[in-house]
Scaffold this active site. Structure first.
Site, PDB file in Angstrom:
ATOM      1  N   SER A 239       0.848  -1.191   0.000  1.00  0.00           N
ATOM      2  CA  SER A 239       0.000   0.000   0.000  1.00  0.00           C
ATOM      3  C   SER A 239       0.881   1.236   0.000  1.00  0.00           C
ATOM      4  CB  SER A 239      -0.925   0.000   1.218  1.00  0.00           C
ATOM      5  OG  SER A 239      -0.169   0.252   2.379  1.00  0.00           O
ATOM      6  N   LYS A 240       0.228   2.378  -0.058  1.00  0.00           N
ATOM      7  CA  LYS A 240       0.922   3.671  -0.131  1.00  0.00           C
ATOM      8  C   LYS A 240       2.001   3.800   0.925  1.00  0.00           C
ATOM      9  CE  LYS A 240      -0.607   7.365  -2.690  1.00  0.00           C
ATOM     10  NZ  LYS A 240      -0.415   6.451  -3.778  1.00  0.00           N
ATOM     11  N   ARG A 241       1.685   3.350   2.138  1.00  0.00           N
ATOM     12  CA  ARG A 241       2.629   3.604   3.232  1.00  0.00           C
ATOM     13  C   ARG A 241       3.932   2.814   3.061  1.00  0.00           C
ATOM     14  NH1 ARG A 241       2.068  -0.672   7.059  1.00  0.00           N
ATOM     15  NH2 ARG A 241       0.379  -1.958   6.263  1.00  0.00           N
ATOM     16  N   HIS A 242       3.977   1.839   2.144  1.00  0.00           N
ATOM     17  CA  HIS A 242       5.225   1.112   1.932  1.00  0.00           C
ATOM     18  C   HIS A 242       6.177   1.858   1.000  1.00  0.00           C
ATOM     19  CE1 HIS A 242       2.616  -2.428   3.158  1.00  0.00           C
ATOM     20  NE2 HIS A 242       3.567  -2.357   4.060  1.00  0.00           N
ATOM     21  N   GLY A 243       5.765   3.020   0.517  1.00  0.00           N
ATOM     22  CA  GLY A 243       6.703   3.846  -0.248  1.00  0.00           C
ATOM     23  C   GLY A 243       6.328   4.010  -1.700  1.00  0.00           C
TER      24      GLY A 243
END
Ligand code: GLU
Length: 467
Positions: A239-243
């Site tokens: 997801s987005k939070r993984h970069g």
């Protein structure tokens, strides 16, 4: 399975950016086709007219071309083939393997609830009626068997068995007569000669239903290979939070396409412990049946390591233009003179760069404009003693004919000896004056990057009375 030539395909739906998982699926299809001397095709699955967009189609084309995976034929657009899909639905109706279902939306909702409560698949009362009214809306459903099992011999997942009674009768034509994905994908794969369907394992359940439709049409069922997802480093869904998730984001973050190919190939597949391999090696070694069925995890450290490897191998002209692109994106368009500086600097700094962004950071010192604004720390180093030394060093350097790393290293050592001090007495101040406090390679490297005139000029600026 017949001995048809291998044809693989990637069939993305153009509804957003190109996901890195799609890129990996494309890569495995591409590698397998190459390995088998077959063909790799691209089909844009744009049947969902509301969600499909032209920019998303473009993102797929751009992503594929950035990744260097060229399909062997022109891309196929699924929506343009709707009449072919409808013909297949009519053939199923004619064979008694599909039926018109006149259930209203309310009836369907009620049946769904009952089916859920009874733990069974949805069934329509129209399945065995062969009805054909002129004036009532209907969908066309595939008439799947209720008995027996369907076994998917999946190259990655192994044999997966589905009880036919658990599979509901798929809608193949909607009320407006348009074909659904599950019908379109079969007709297109069949007519494109696809022998191996290699795709994400979110489609594993579809494979059972699709197998039944292939069989009903009397068509050869393709070989299935359902790939595990790519997860984030923490094992959760990417997801987005993984970069980053989109192919274009990896480009923007300064990864090289050949590094991405090498890295993505290792997500779920590998050749022993080999971490780095060329396209040719991957094409010679790749076998889809060696893909592991557990989800792969994105590992930034490994990607960085591989990217650094390819940065060190890359052609300098190419790195110059890629670095210029980064500078432009930062609002620092390079000047004409910068190309020569980049040519000299990049070979000296690229070993330490994990991405093109780091490479751009590492060349910044050389692109600064004179006079440099020296940070306090550097100004503080310029005591009278140091100024005296740097003035004498300036003269030595002015008389230096060979301006390369080894000649300059020798000159700096000779100068330190003549001054009766270690290089440590001169290095930090010289470095500060040459780089303005920005990261820079070692002293001789910095002098080579800047060239003789610029190096002497930066020394002059720092040593002038006004400085
Ligand atoms: N269009 C489908 C998707 O983007 C892929 C279907 C397939 O590969 O069979 O998920």
């Amino acid at each position: 399975m017949s001995d048809r030539p291998v044809v693989t395909r990637i069939a993305p739906s153009p509804t957003g950016y190109m996901h890195i998982g799609t890129a990996r699926t494309a890569l495995f299809n591409w590698l397998y086709a190459k390995r088998m001397g077959g063909k790799f095709l691209l089909r844009i699955e744009d049947t969902d007219r509301e969600r499909s967009t032209l920019p998303a189609v473009q993102a797929i084309f751009d992503g594929m071309s950035w990744l260097g995976m060229t399909p062997d034929e022109e891309p196929v657009f699924q929506a343009a083939r709707a009449d072919r899909h409808v013909l297949a639905a009519q053939a199923l109706l004619a064979k008694g393997r599909a039926y018109r279902d006149y259930m209203t939306a309310e009836e369907l909702t009620a049946e769904r609830e009952i089916a859920r409560a009874e733990g069974r698949a949805v069934r329509s009362p129209w399945r065995d009626q062969d009805a054909n009214f002129n004036d009532r809306p209907f969908v066309v459903r595939f008439k799947g068997p209720h008995e027996g099992e369907t076994v998917i011999h999946d190259l990655v997942k192994g044999d997966v068995t589905f009880k036919n009674k658990d599979l509901d009768d798929l809608i193949i034509l909607r009320t407006d007569g348009t074909p659904t994905y599950n019908l379109a994908v079969i007709v297109d794969d069949h007519e494109m000669g696809v022998t191996h369907v290699i795709r994400g394992d979110d489609h594993l359940n579809n494979a059972a239903r699709q197998t039944l439709i292939y069989e009903a049409l009397g068509w050869e069922v393709p070989i299935w290979a359902h790939l595990p997802m790519i997860h984030g480093p923490d094992g959760a869904k990417l997801s987005k939070r993984h970069g980053a998730q989109a192919v274009s984001e990896f480009d923007d973050m300064g990864y090289l396409p050949e590094a991405m190919r090498n890295y993505l190939a290792r997500l779920g597949w590998g050749h022993g412990d080999d971490e780095i391999f060329s396209d040719e090696q991957a094409q010679a070694w790749f076998d889809v049946s060696d893909v592991v069925s557990a989800p792969a995890r994105l590992d930034w450290a490994k990607l960085n390591h591989i990217n650094n490897h390819y940065l060190r191998l890359a052609d300098i002209d190419r790195l110059v233009s890629l670095t210029e692109r980064v500078l432009k994106s930062r609002g620092e368009p390079p000047r004409d003179a910068d190309a020569a500086i980049l040519h000299r600097t990049i070979p000296l700094v690229r070993d330490g760069a994990k991405t093109l962004l780091e490479l751009a950071d590492a060349v910044m010192f050389a692109l600064k404009q004179r006079p440099l604004a020296l940070p306090e720390k550097v100004v503080g180093m310029l005591t009278d003693e140091t100024r005296g030394r740097l003035t004498r060093l300036r003269e030595t350097l002015a008389g230096q004919a060979d301006w390369d790393v080894s000649a300059l290293e020798a000159a700096l050592r000779g100068f330190a000896e003549s001054e009766g001090v270690g290089l440590g007495k001169i290095g930090p101040a010289l470095r500060g004056v040459l780089s303005g406090g920005a990261p820079a390679p070692d002293l001789a490297g910095a002098l080579v990057s800047l060239g003789k005139a610029e190096s002497l000029g930066r020394l002059d600026d720092a040593l002038s009375p006004a400085a």
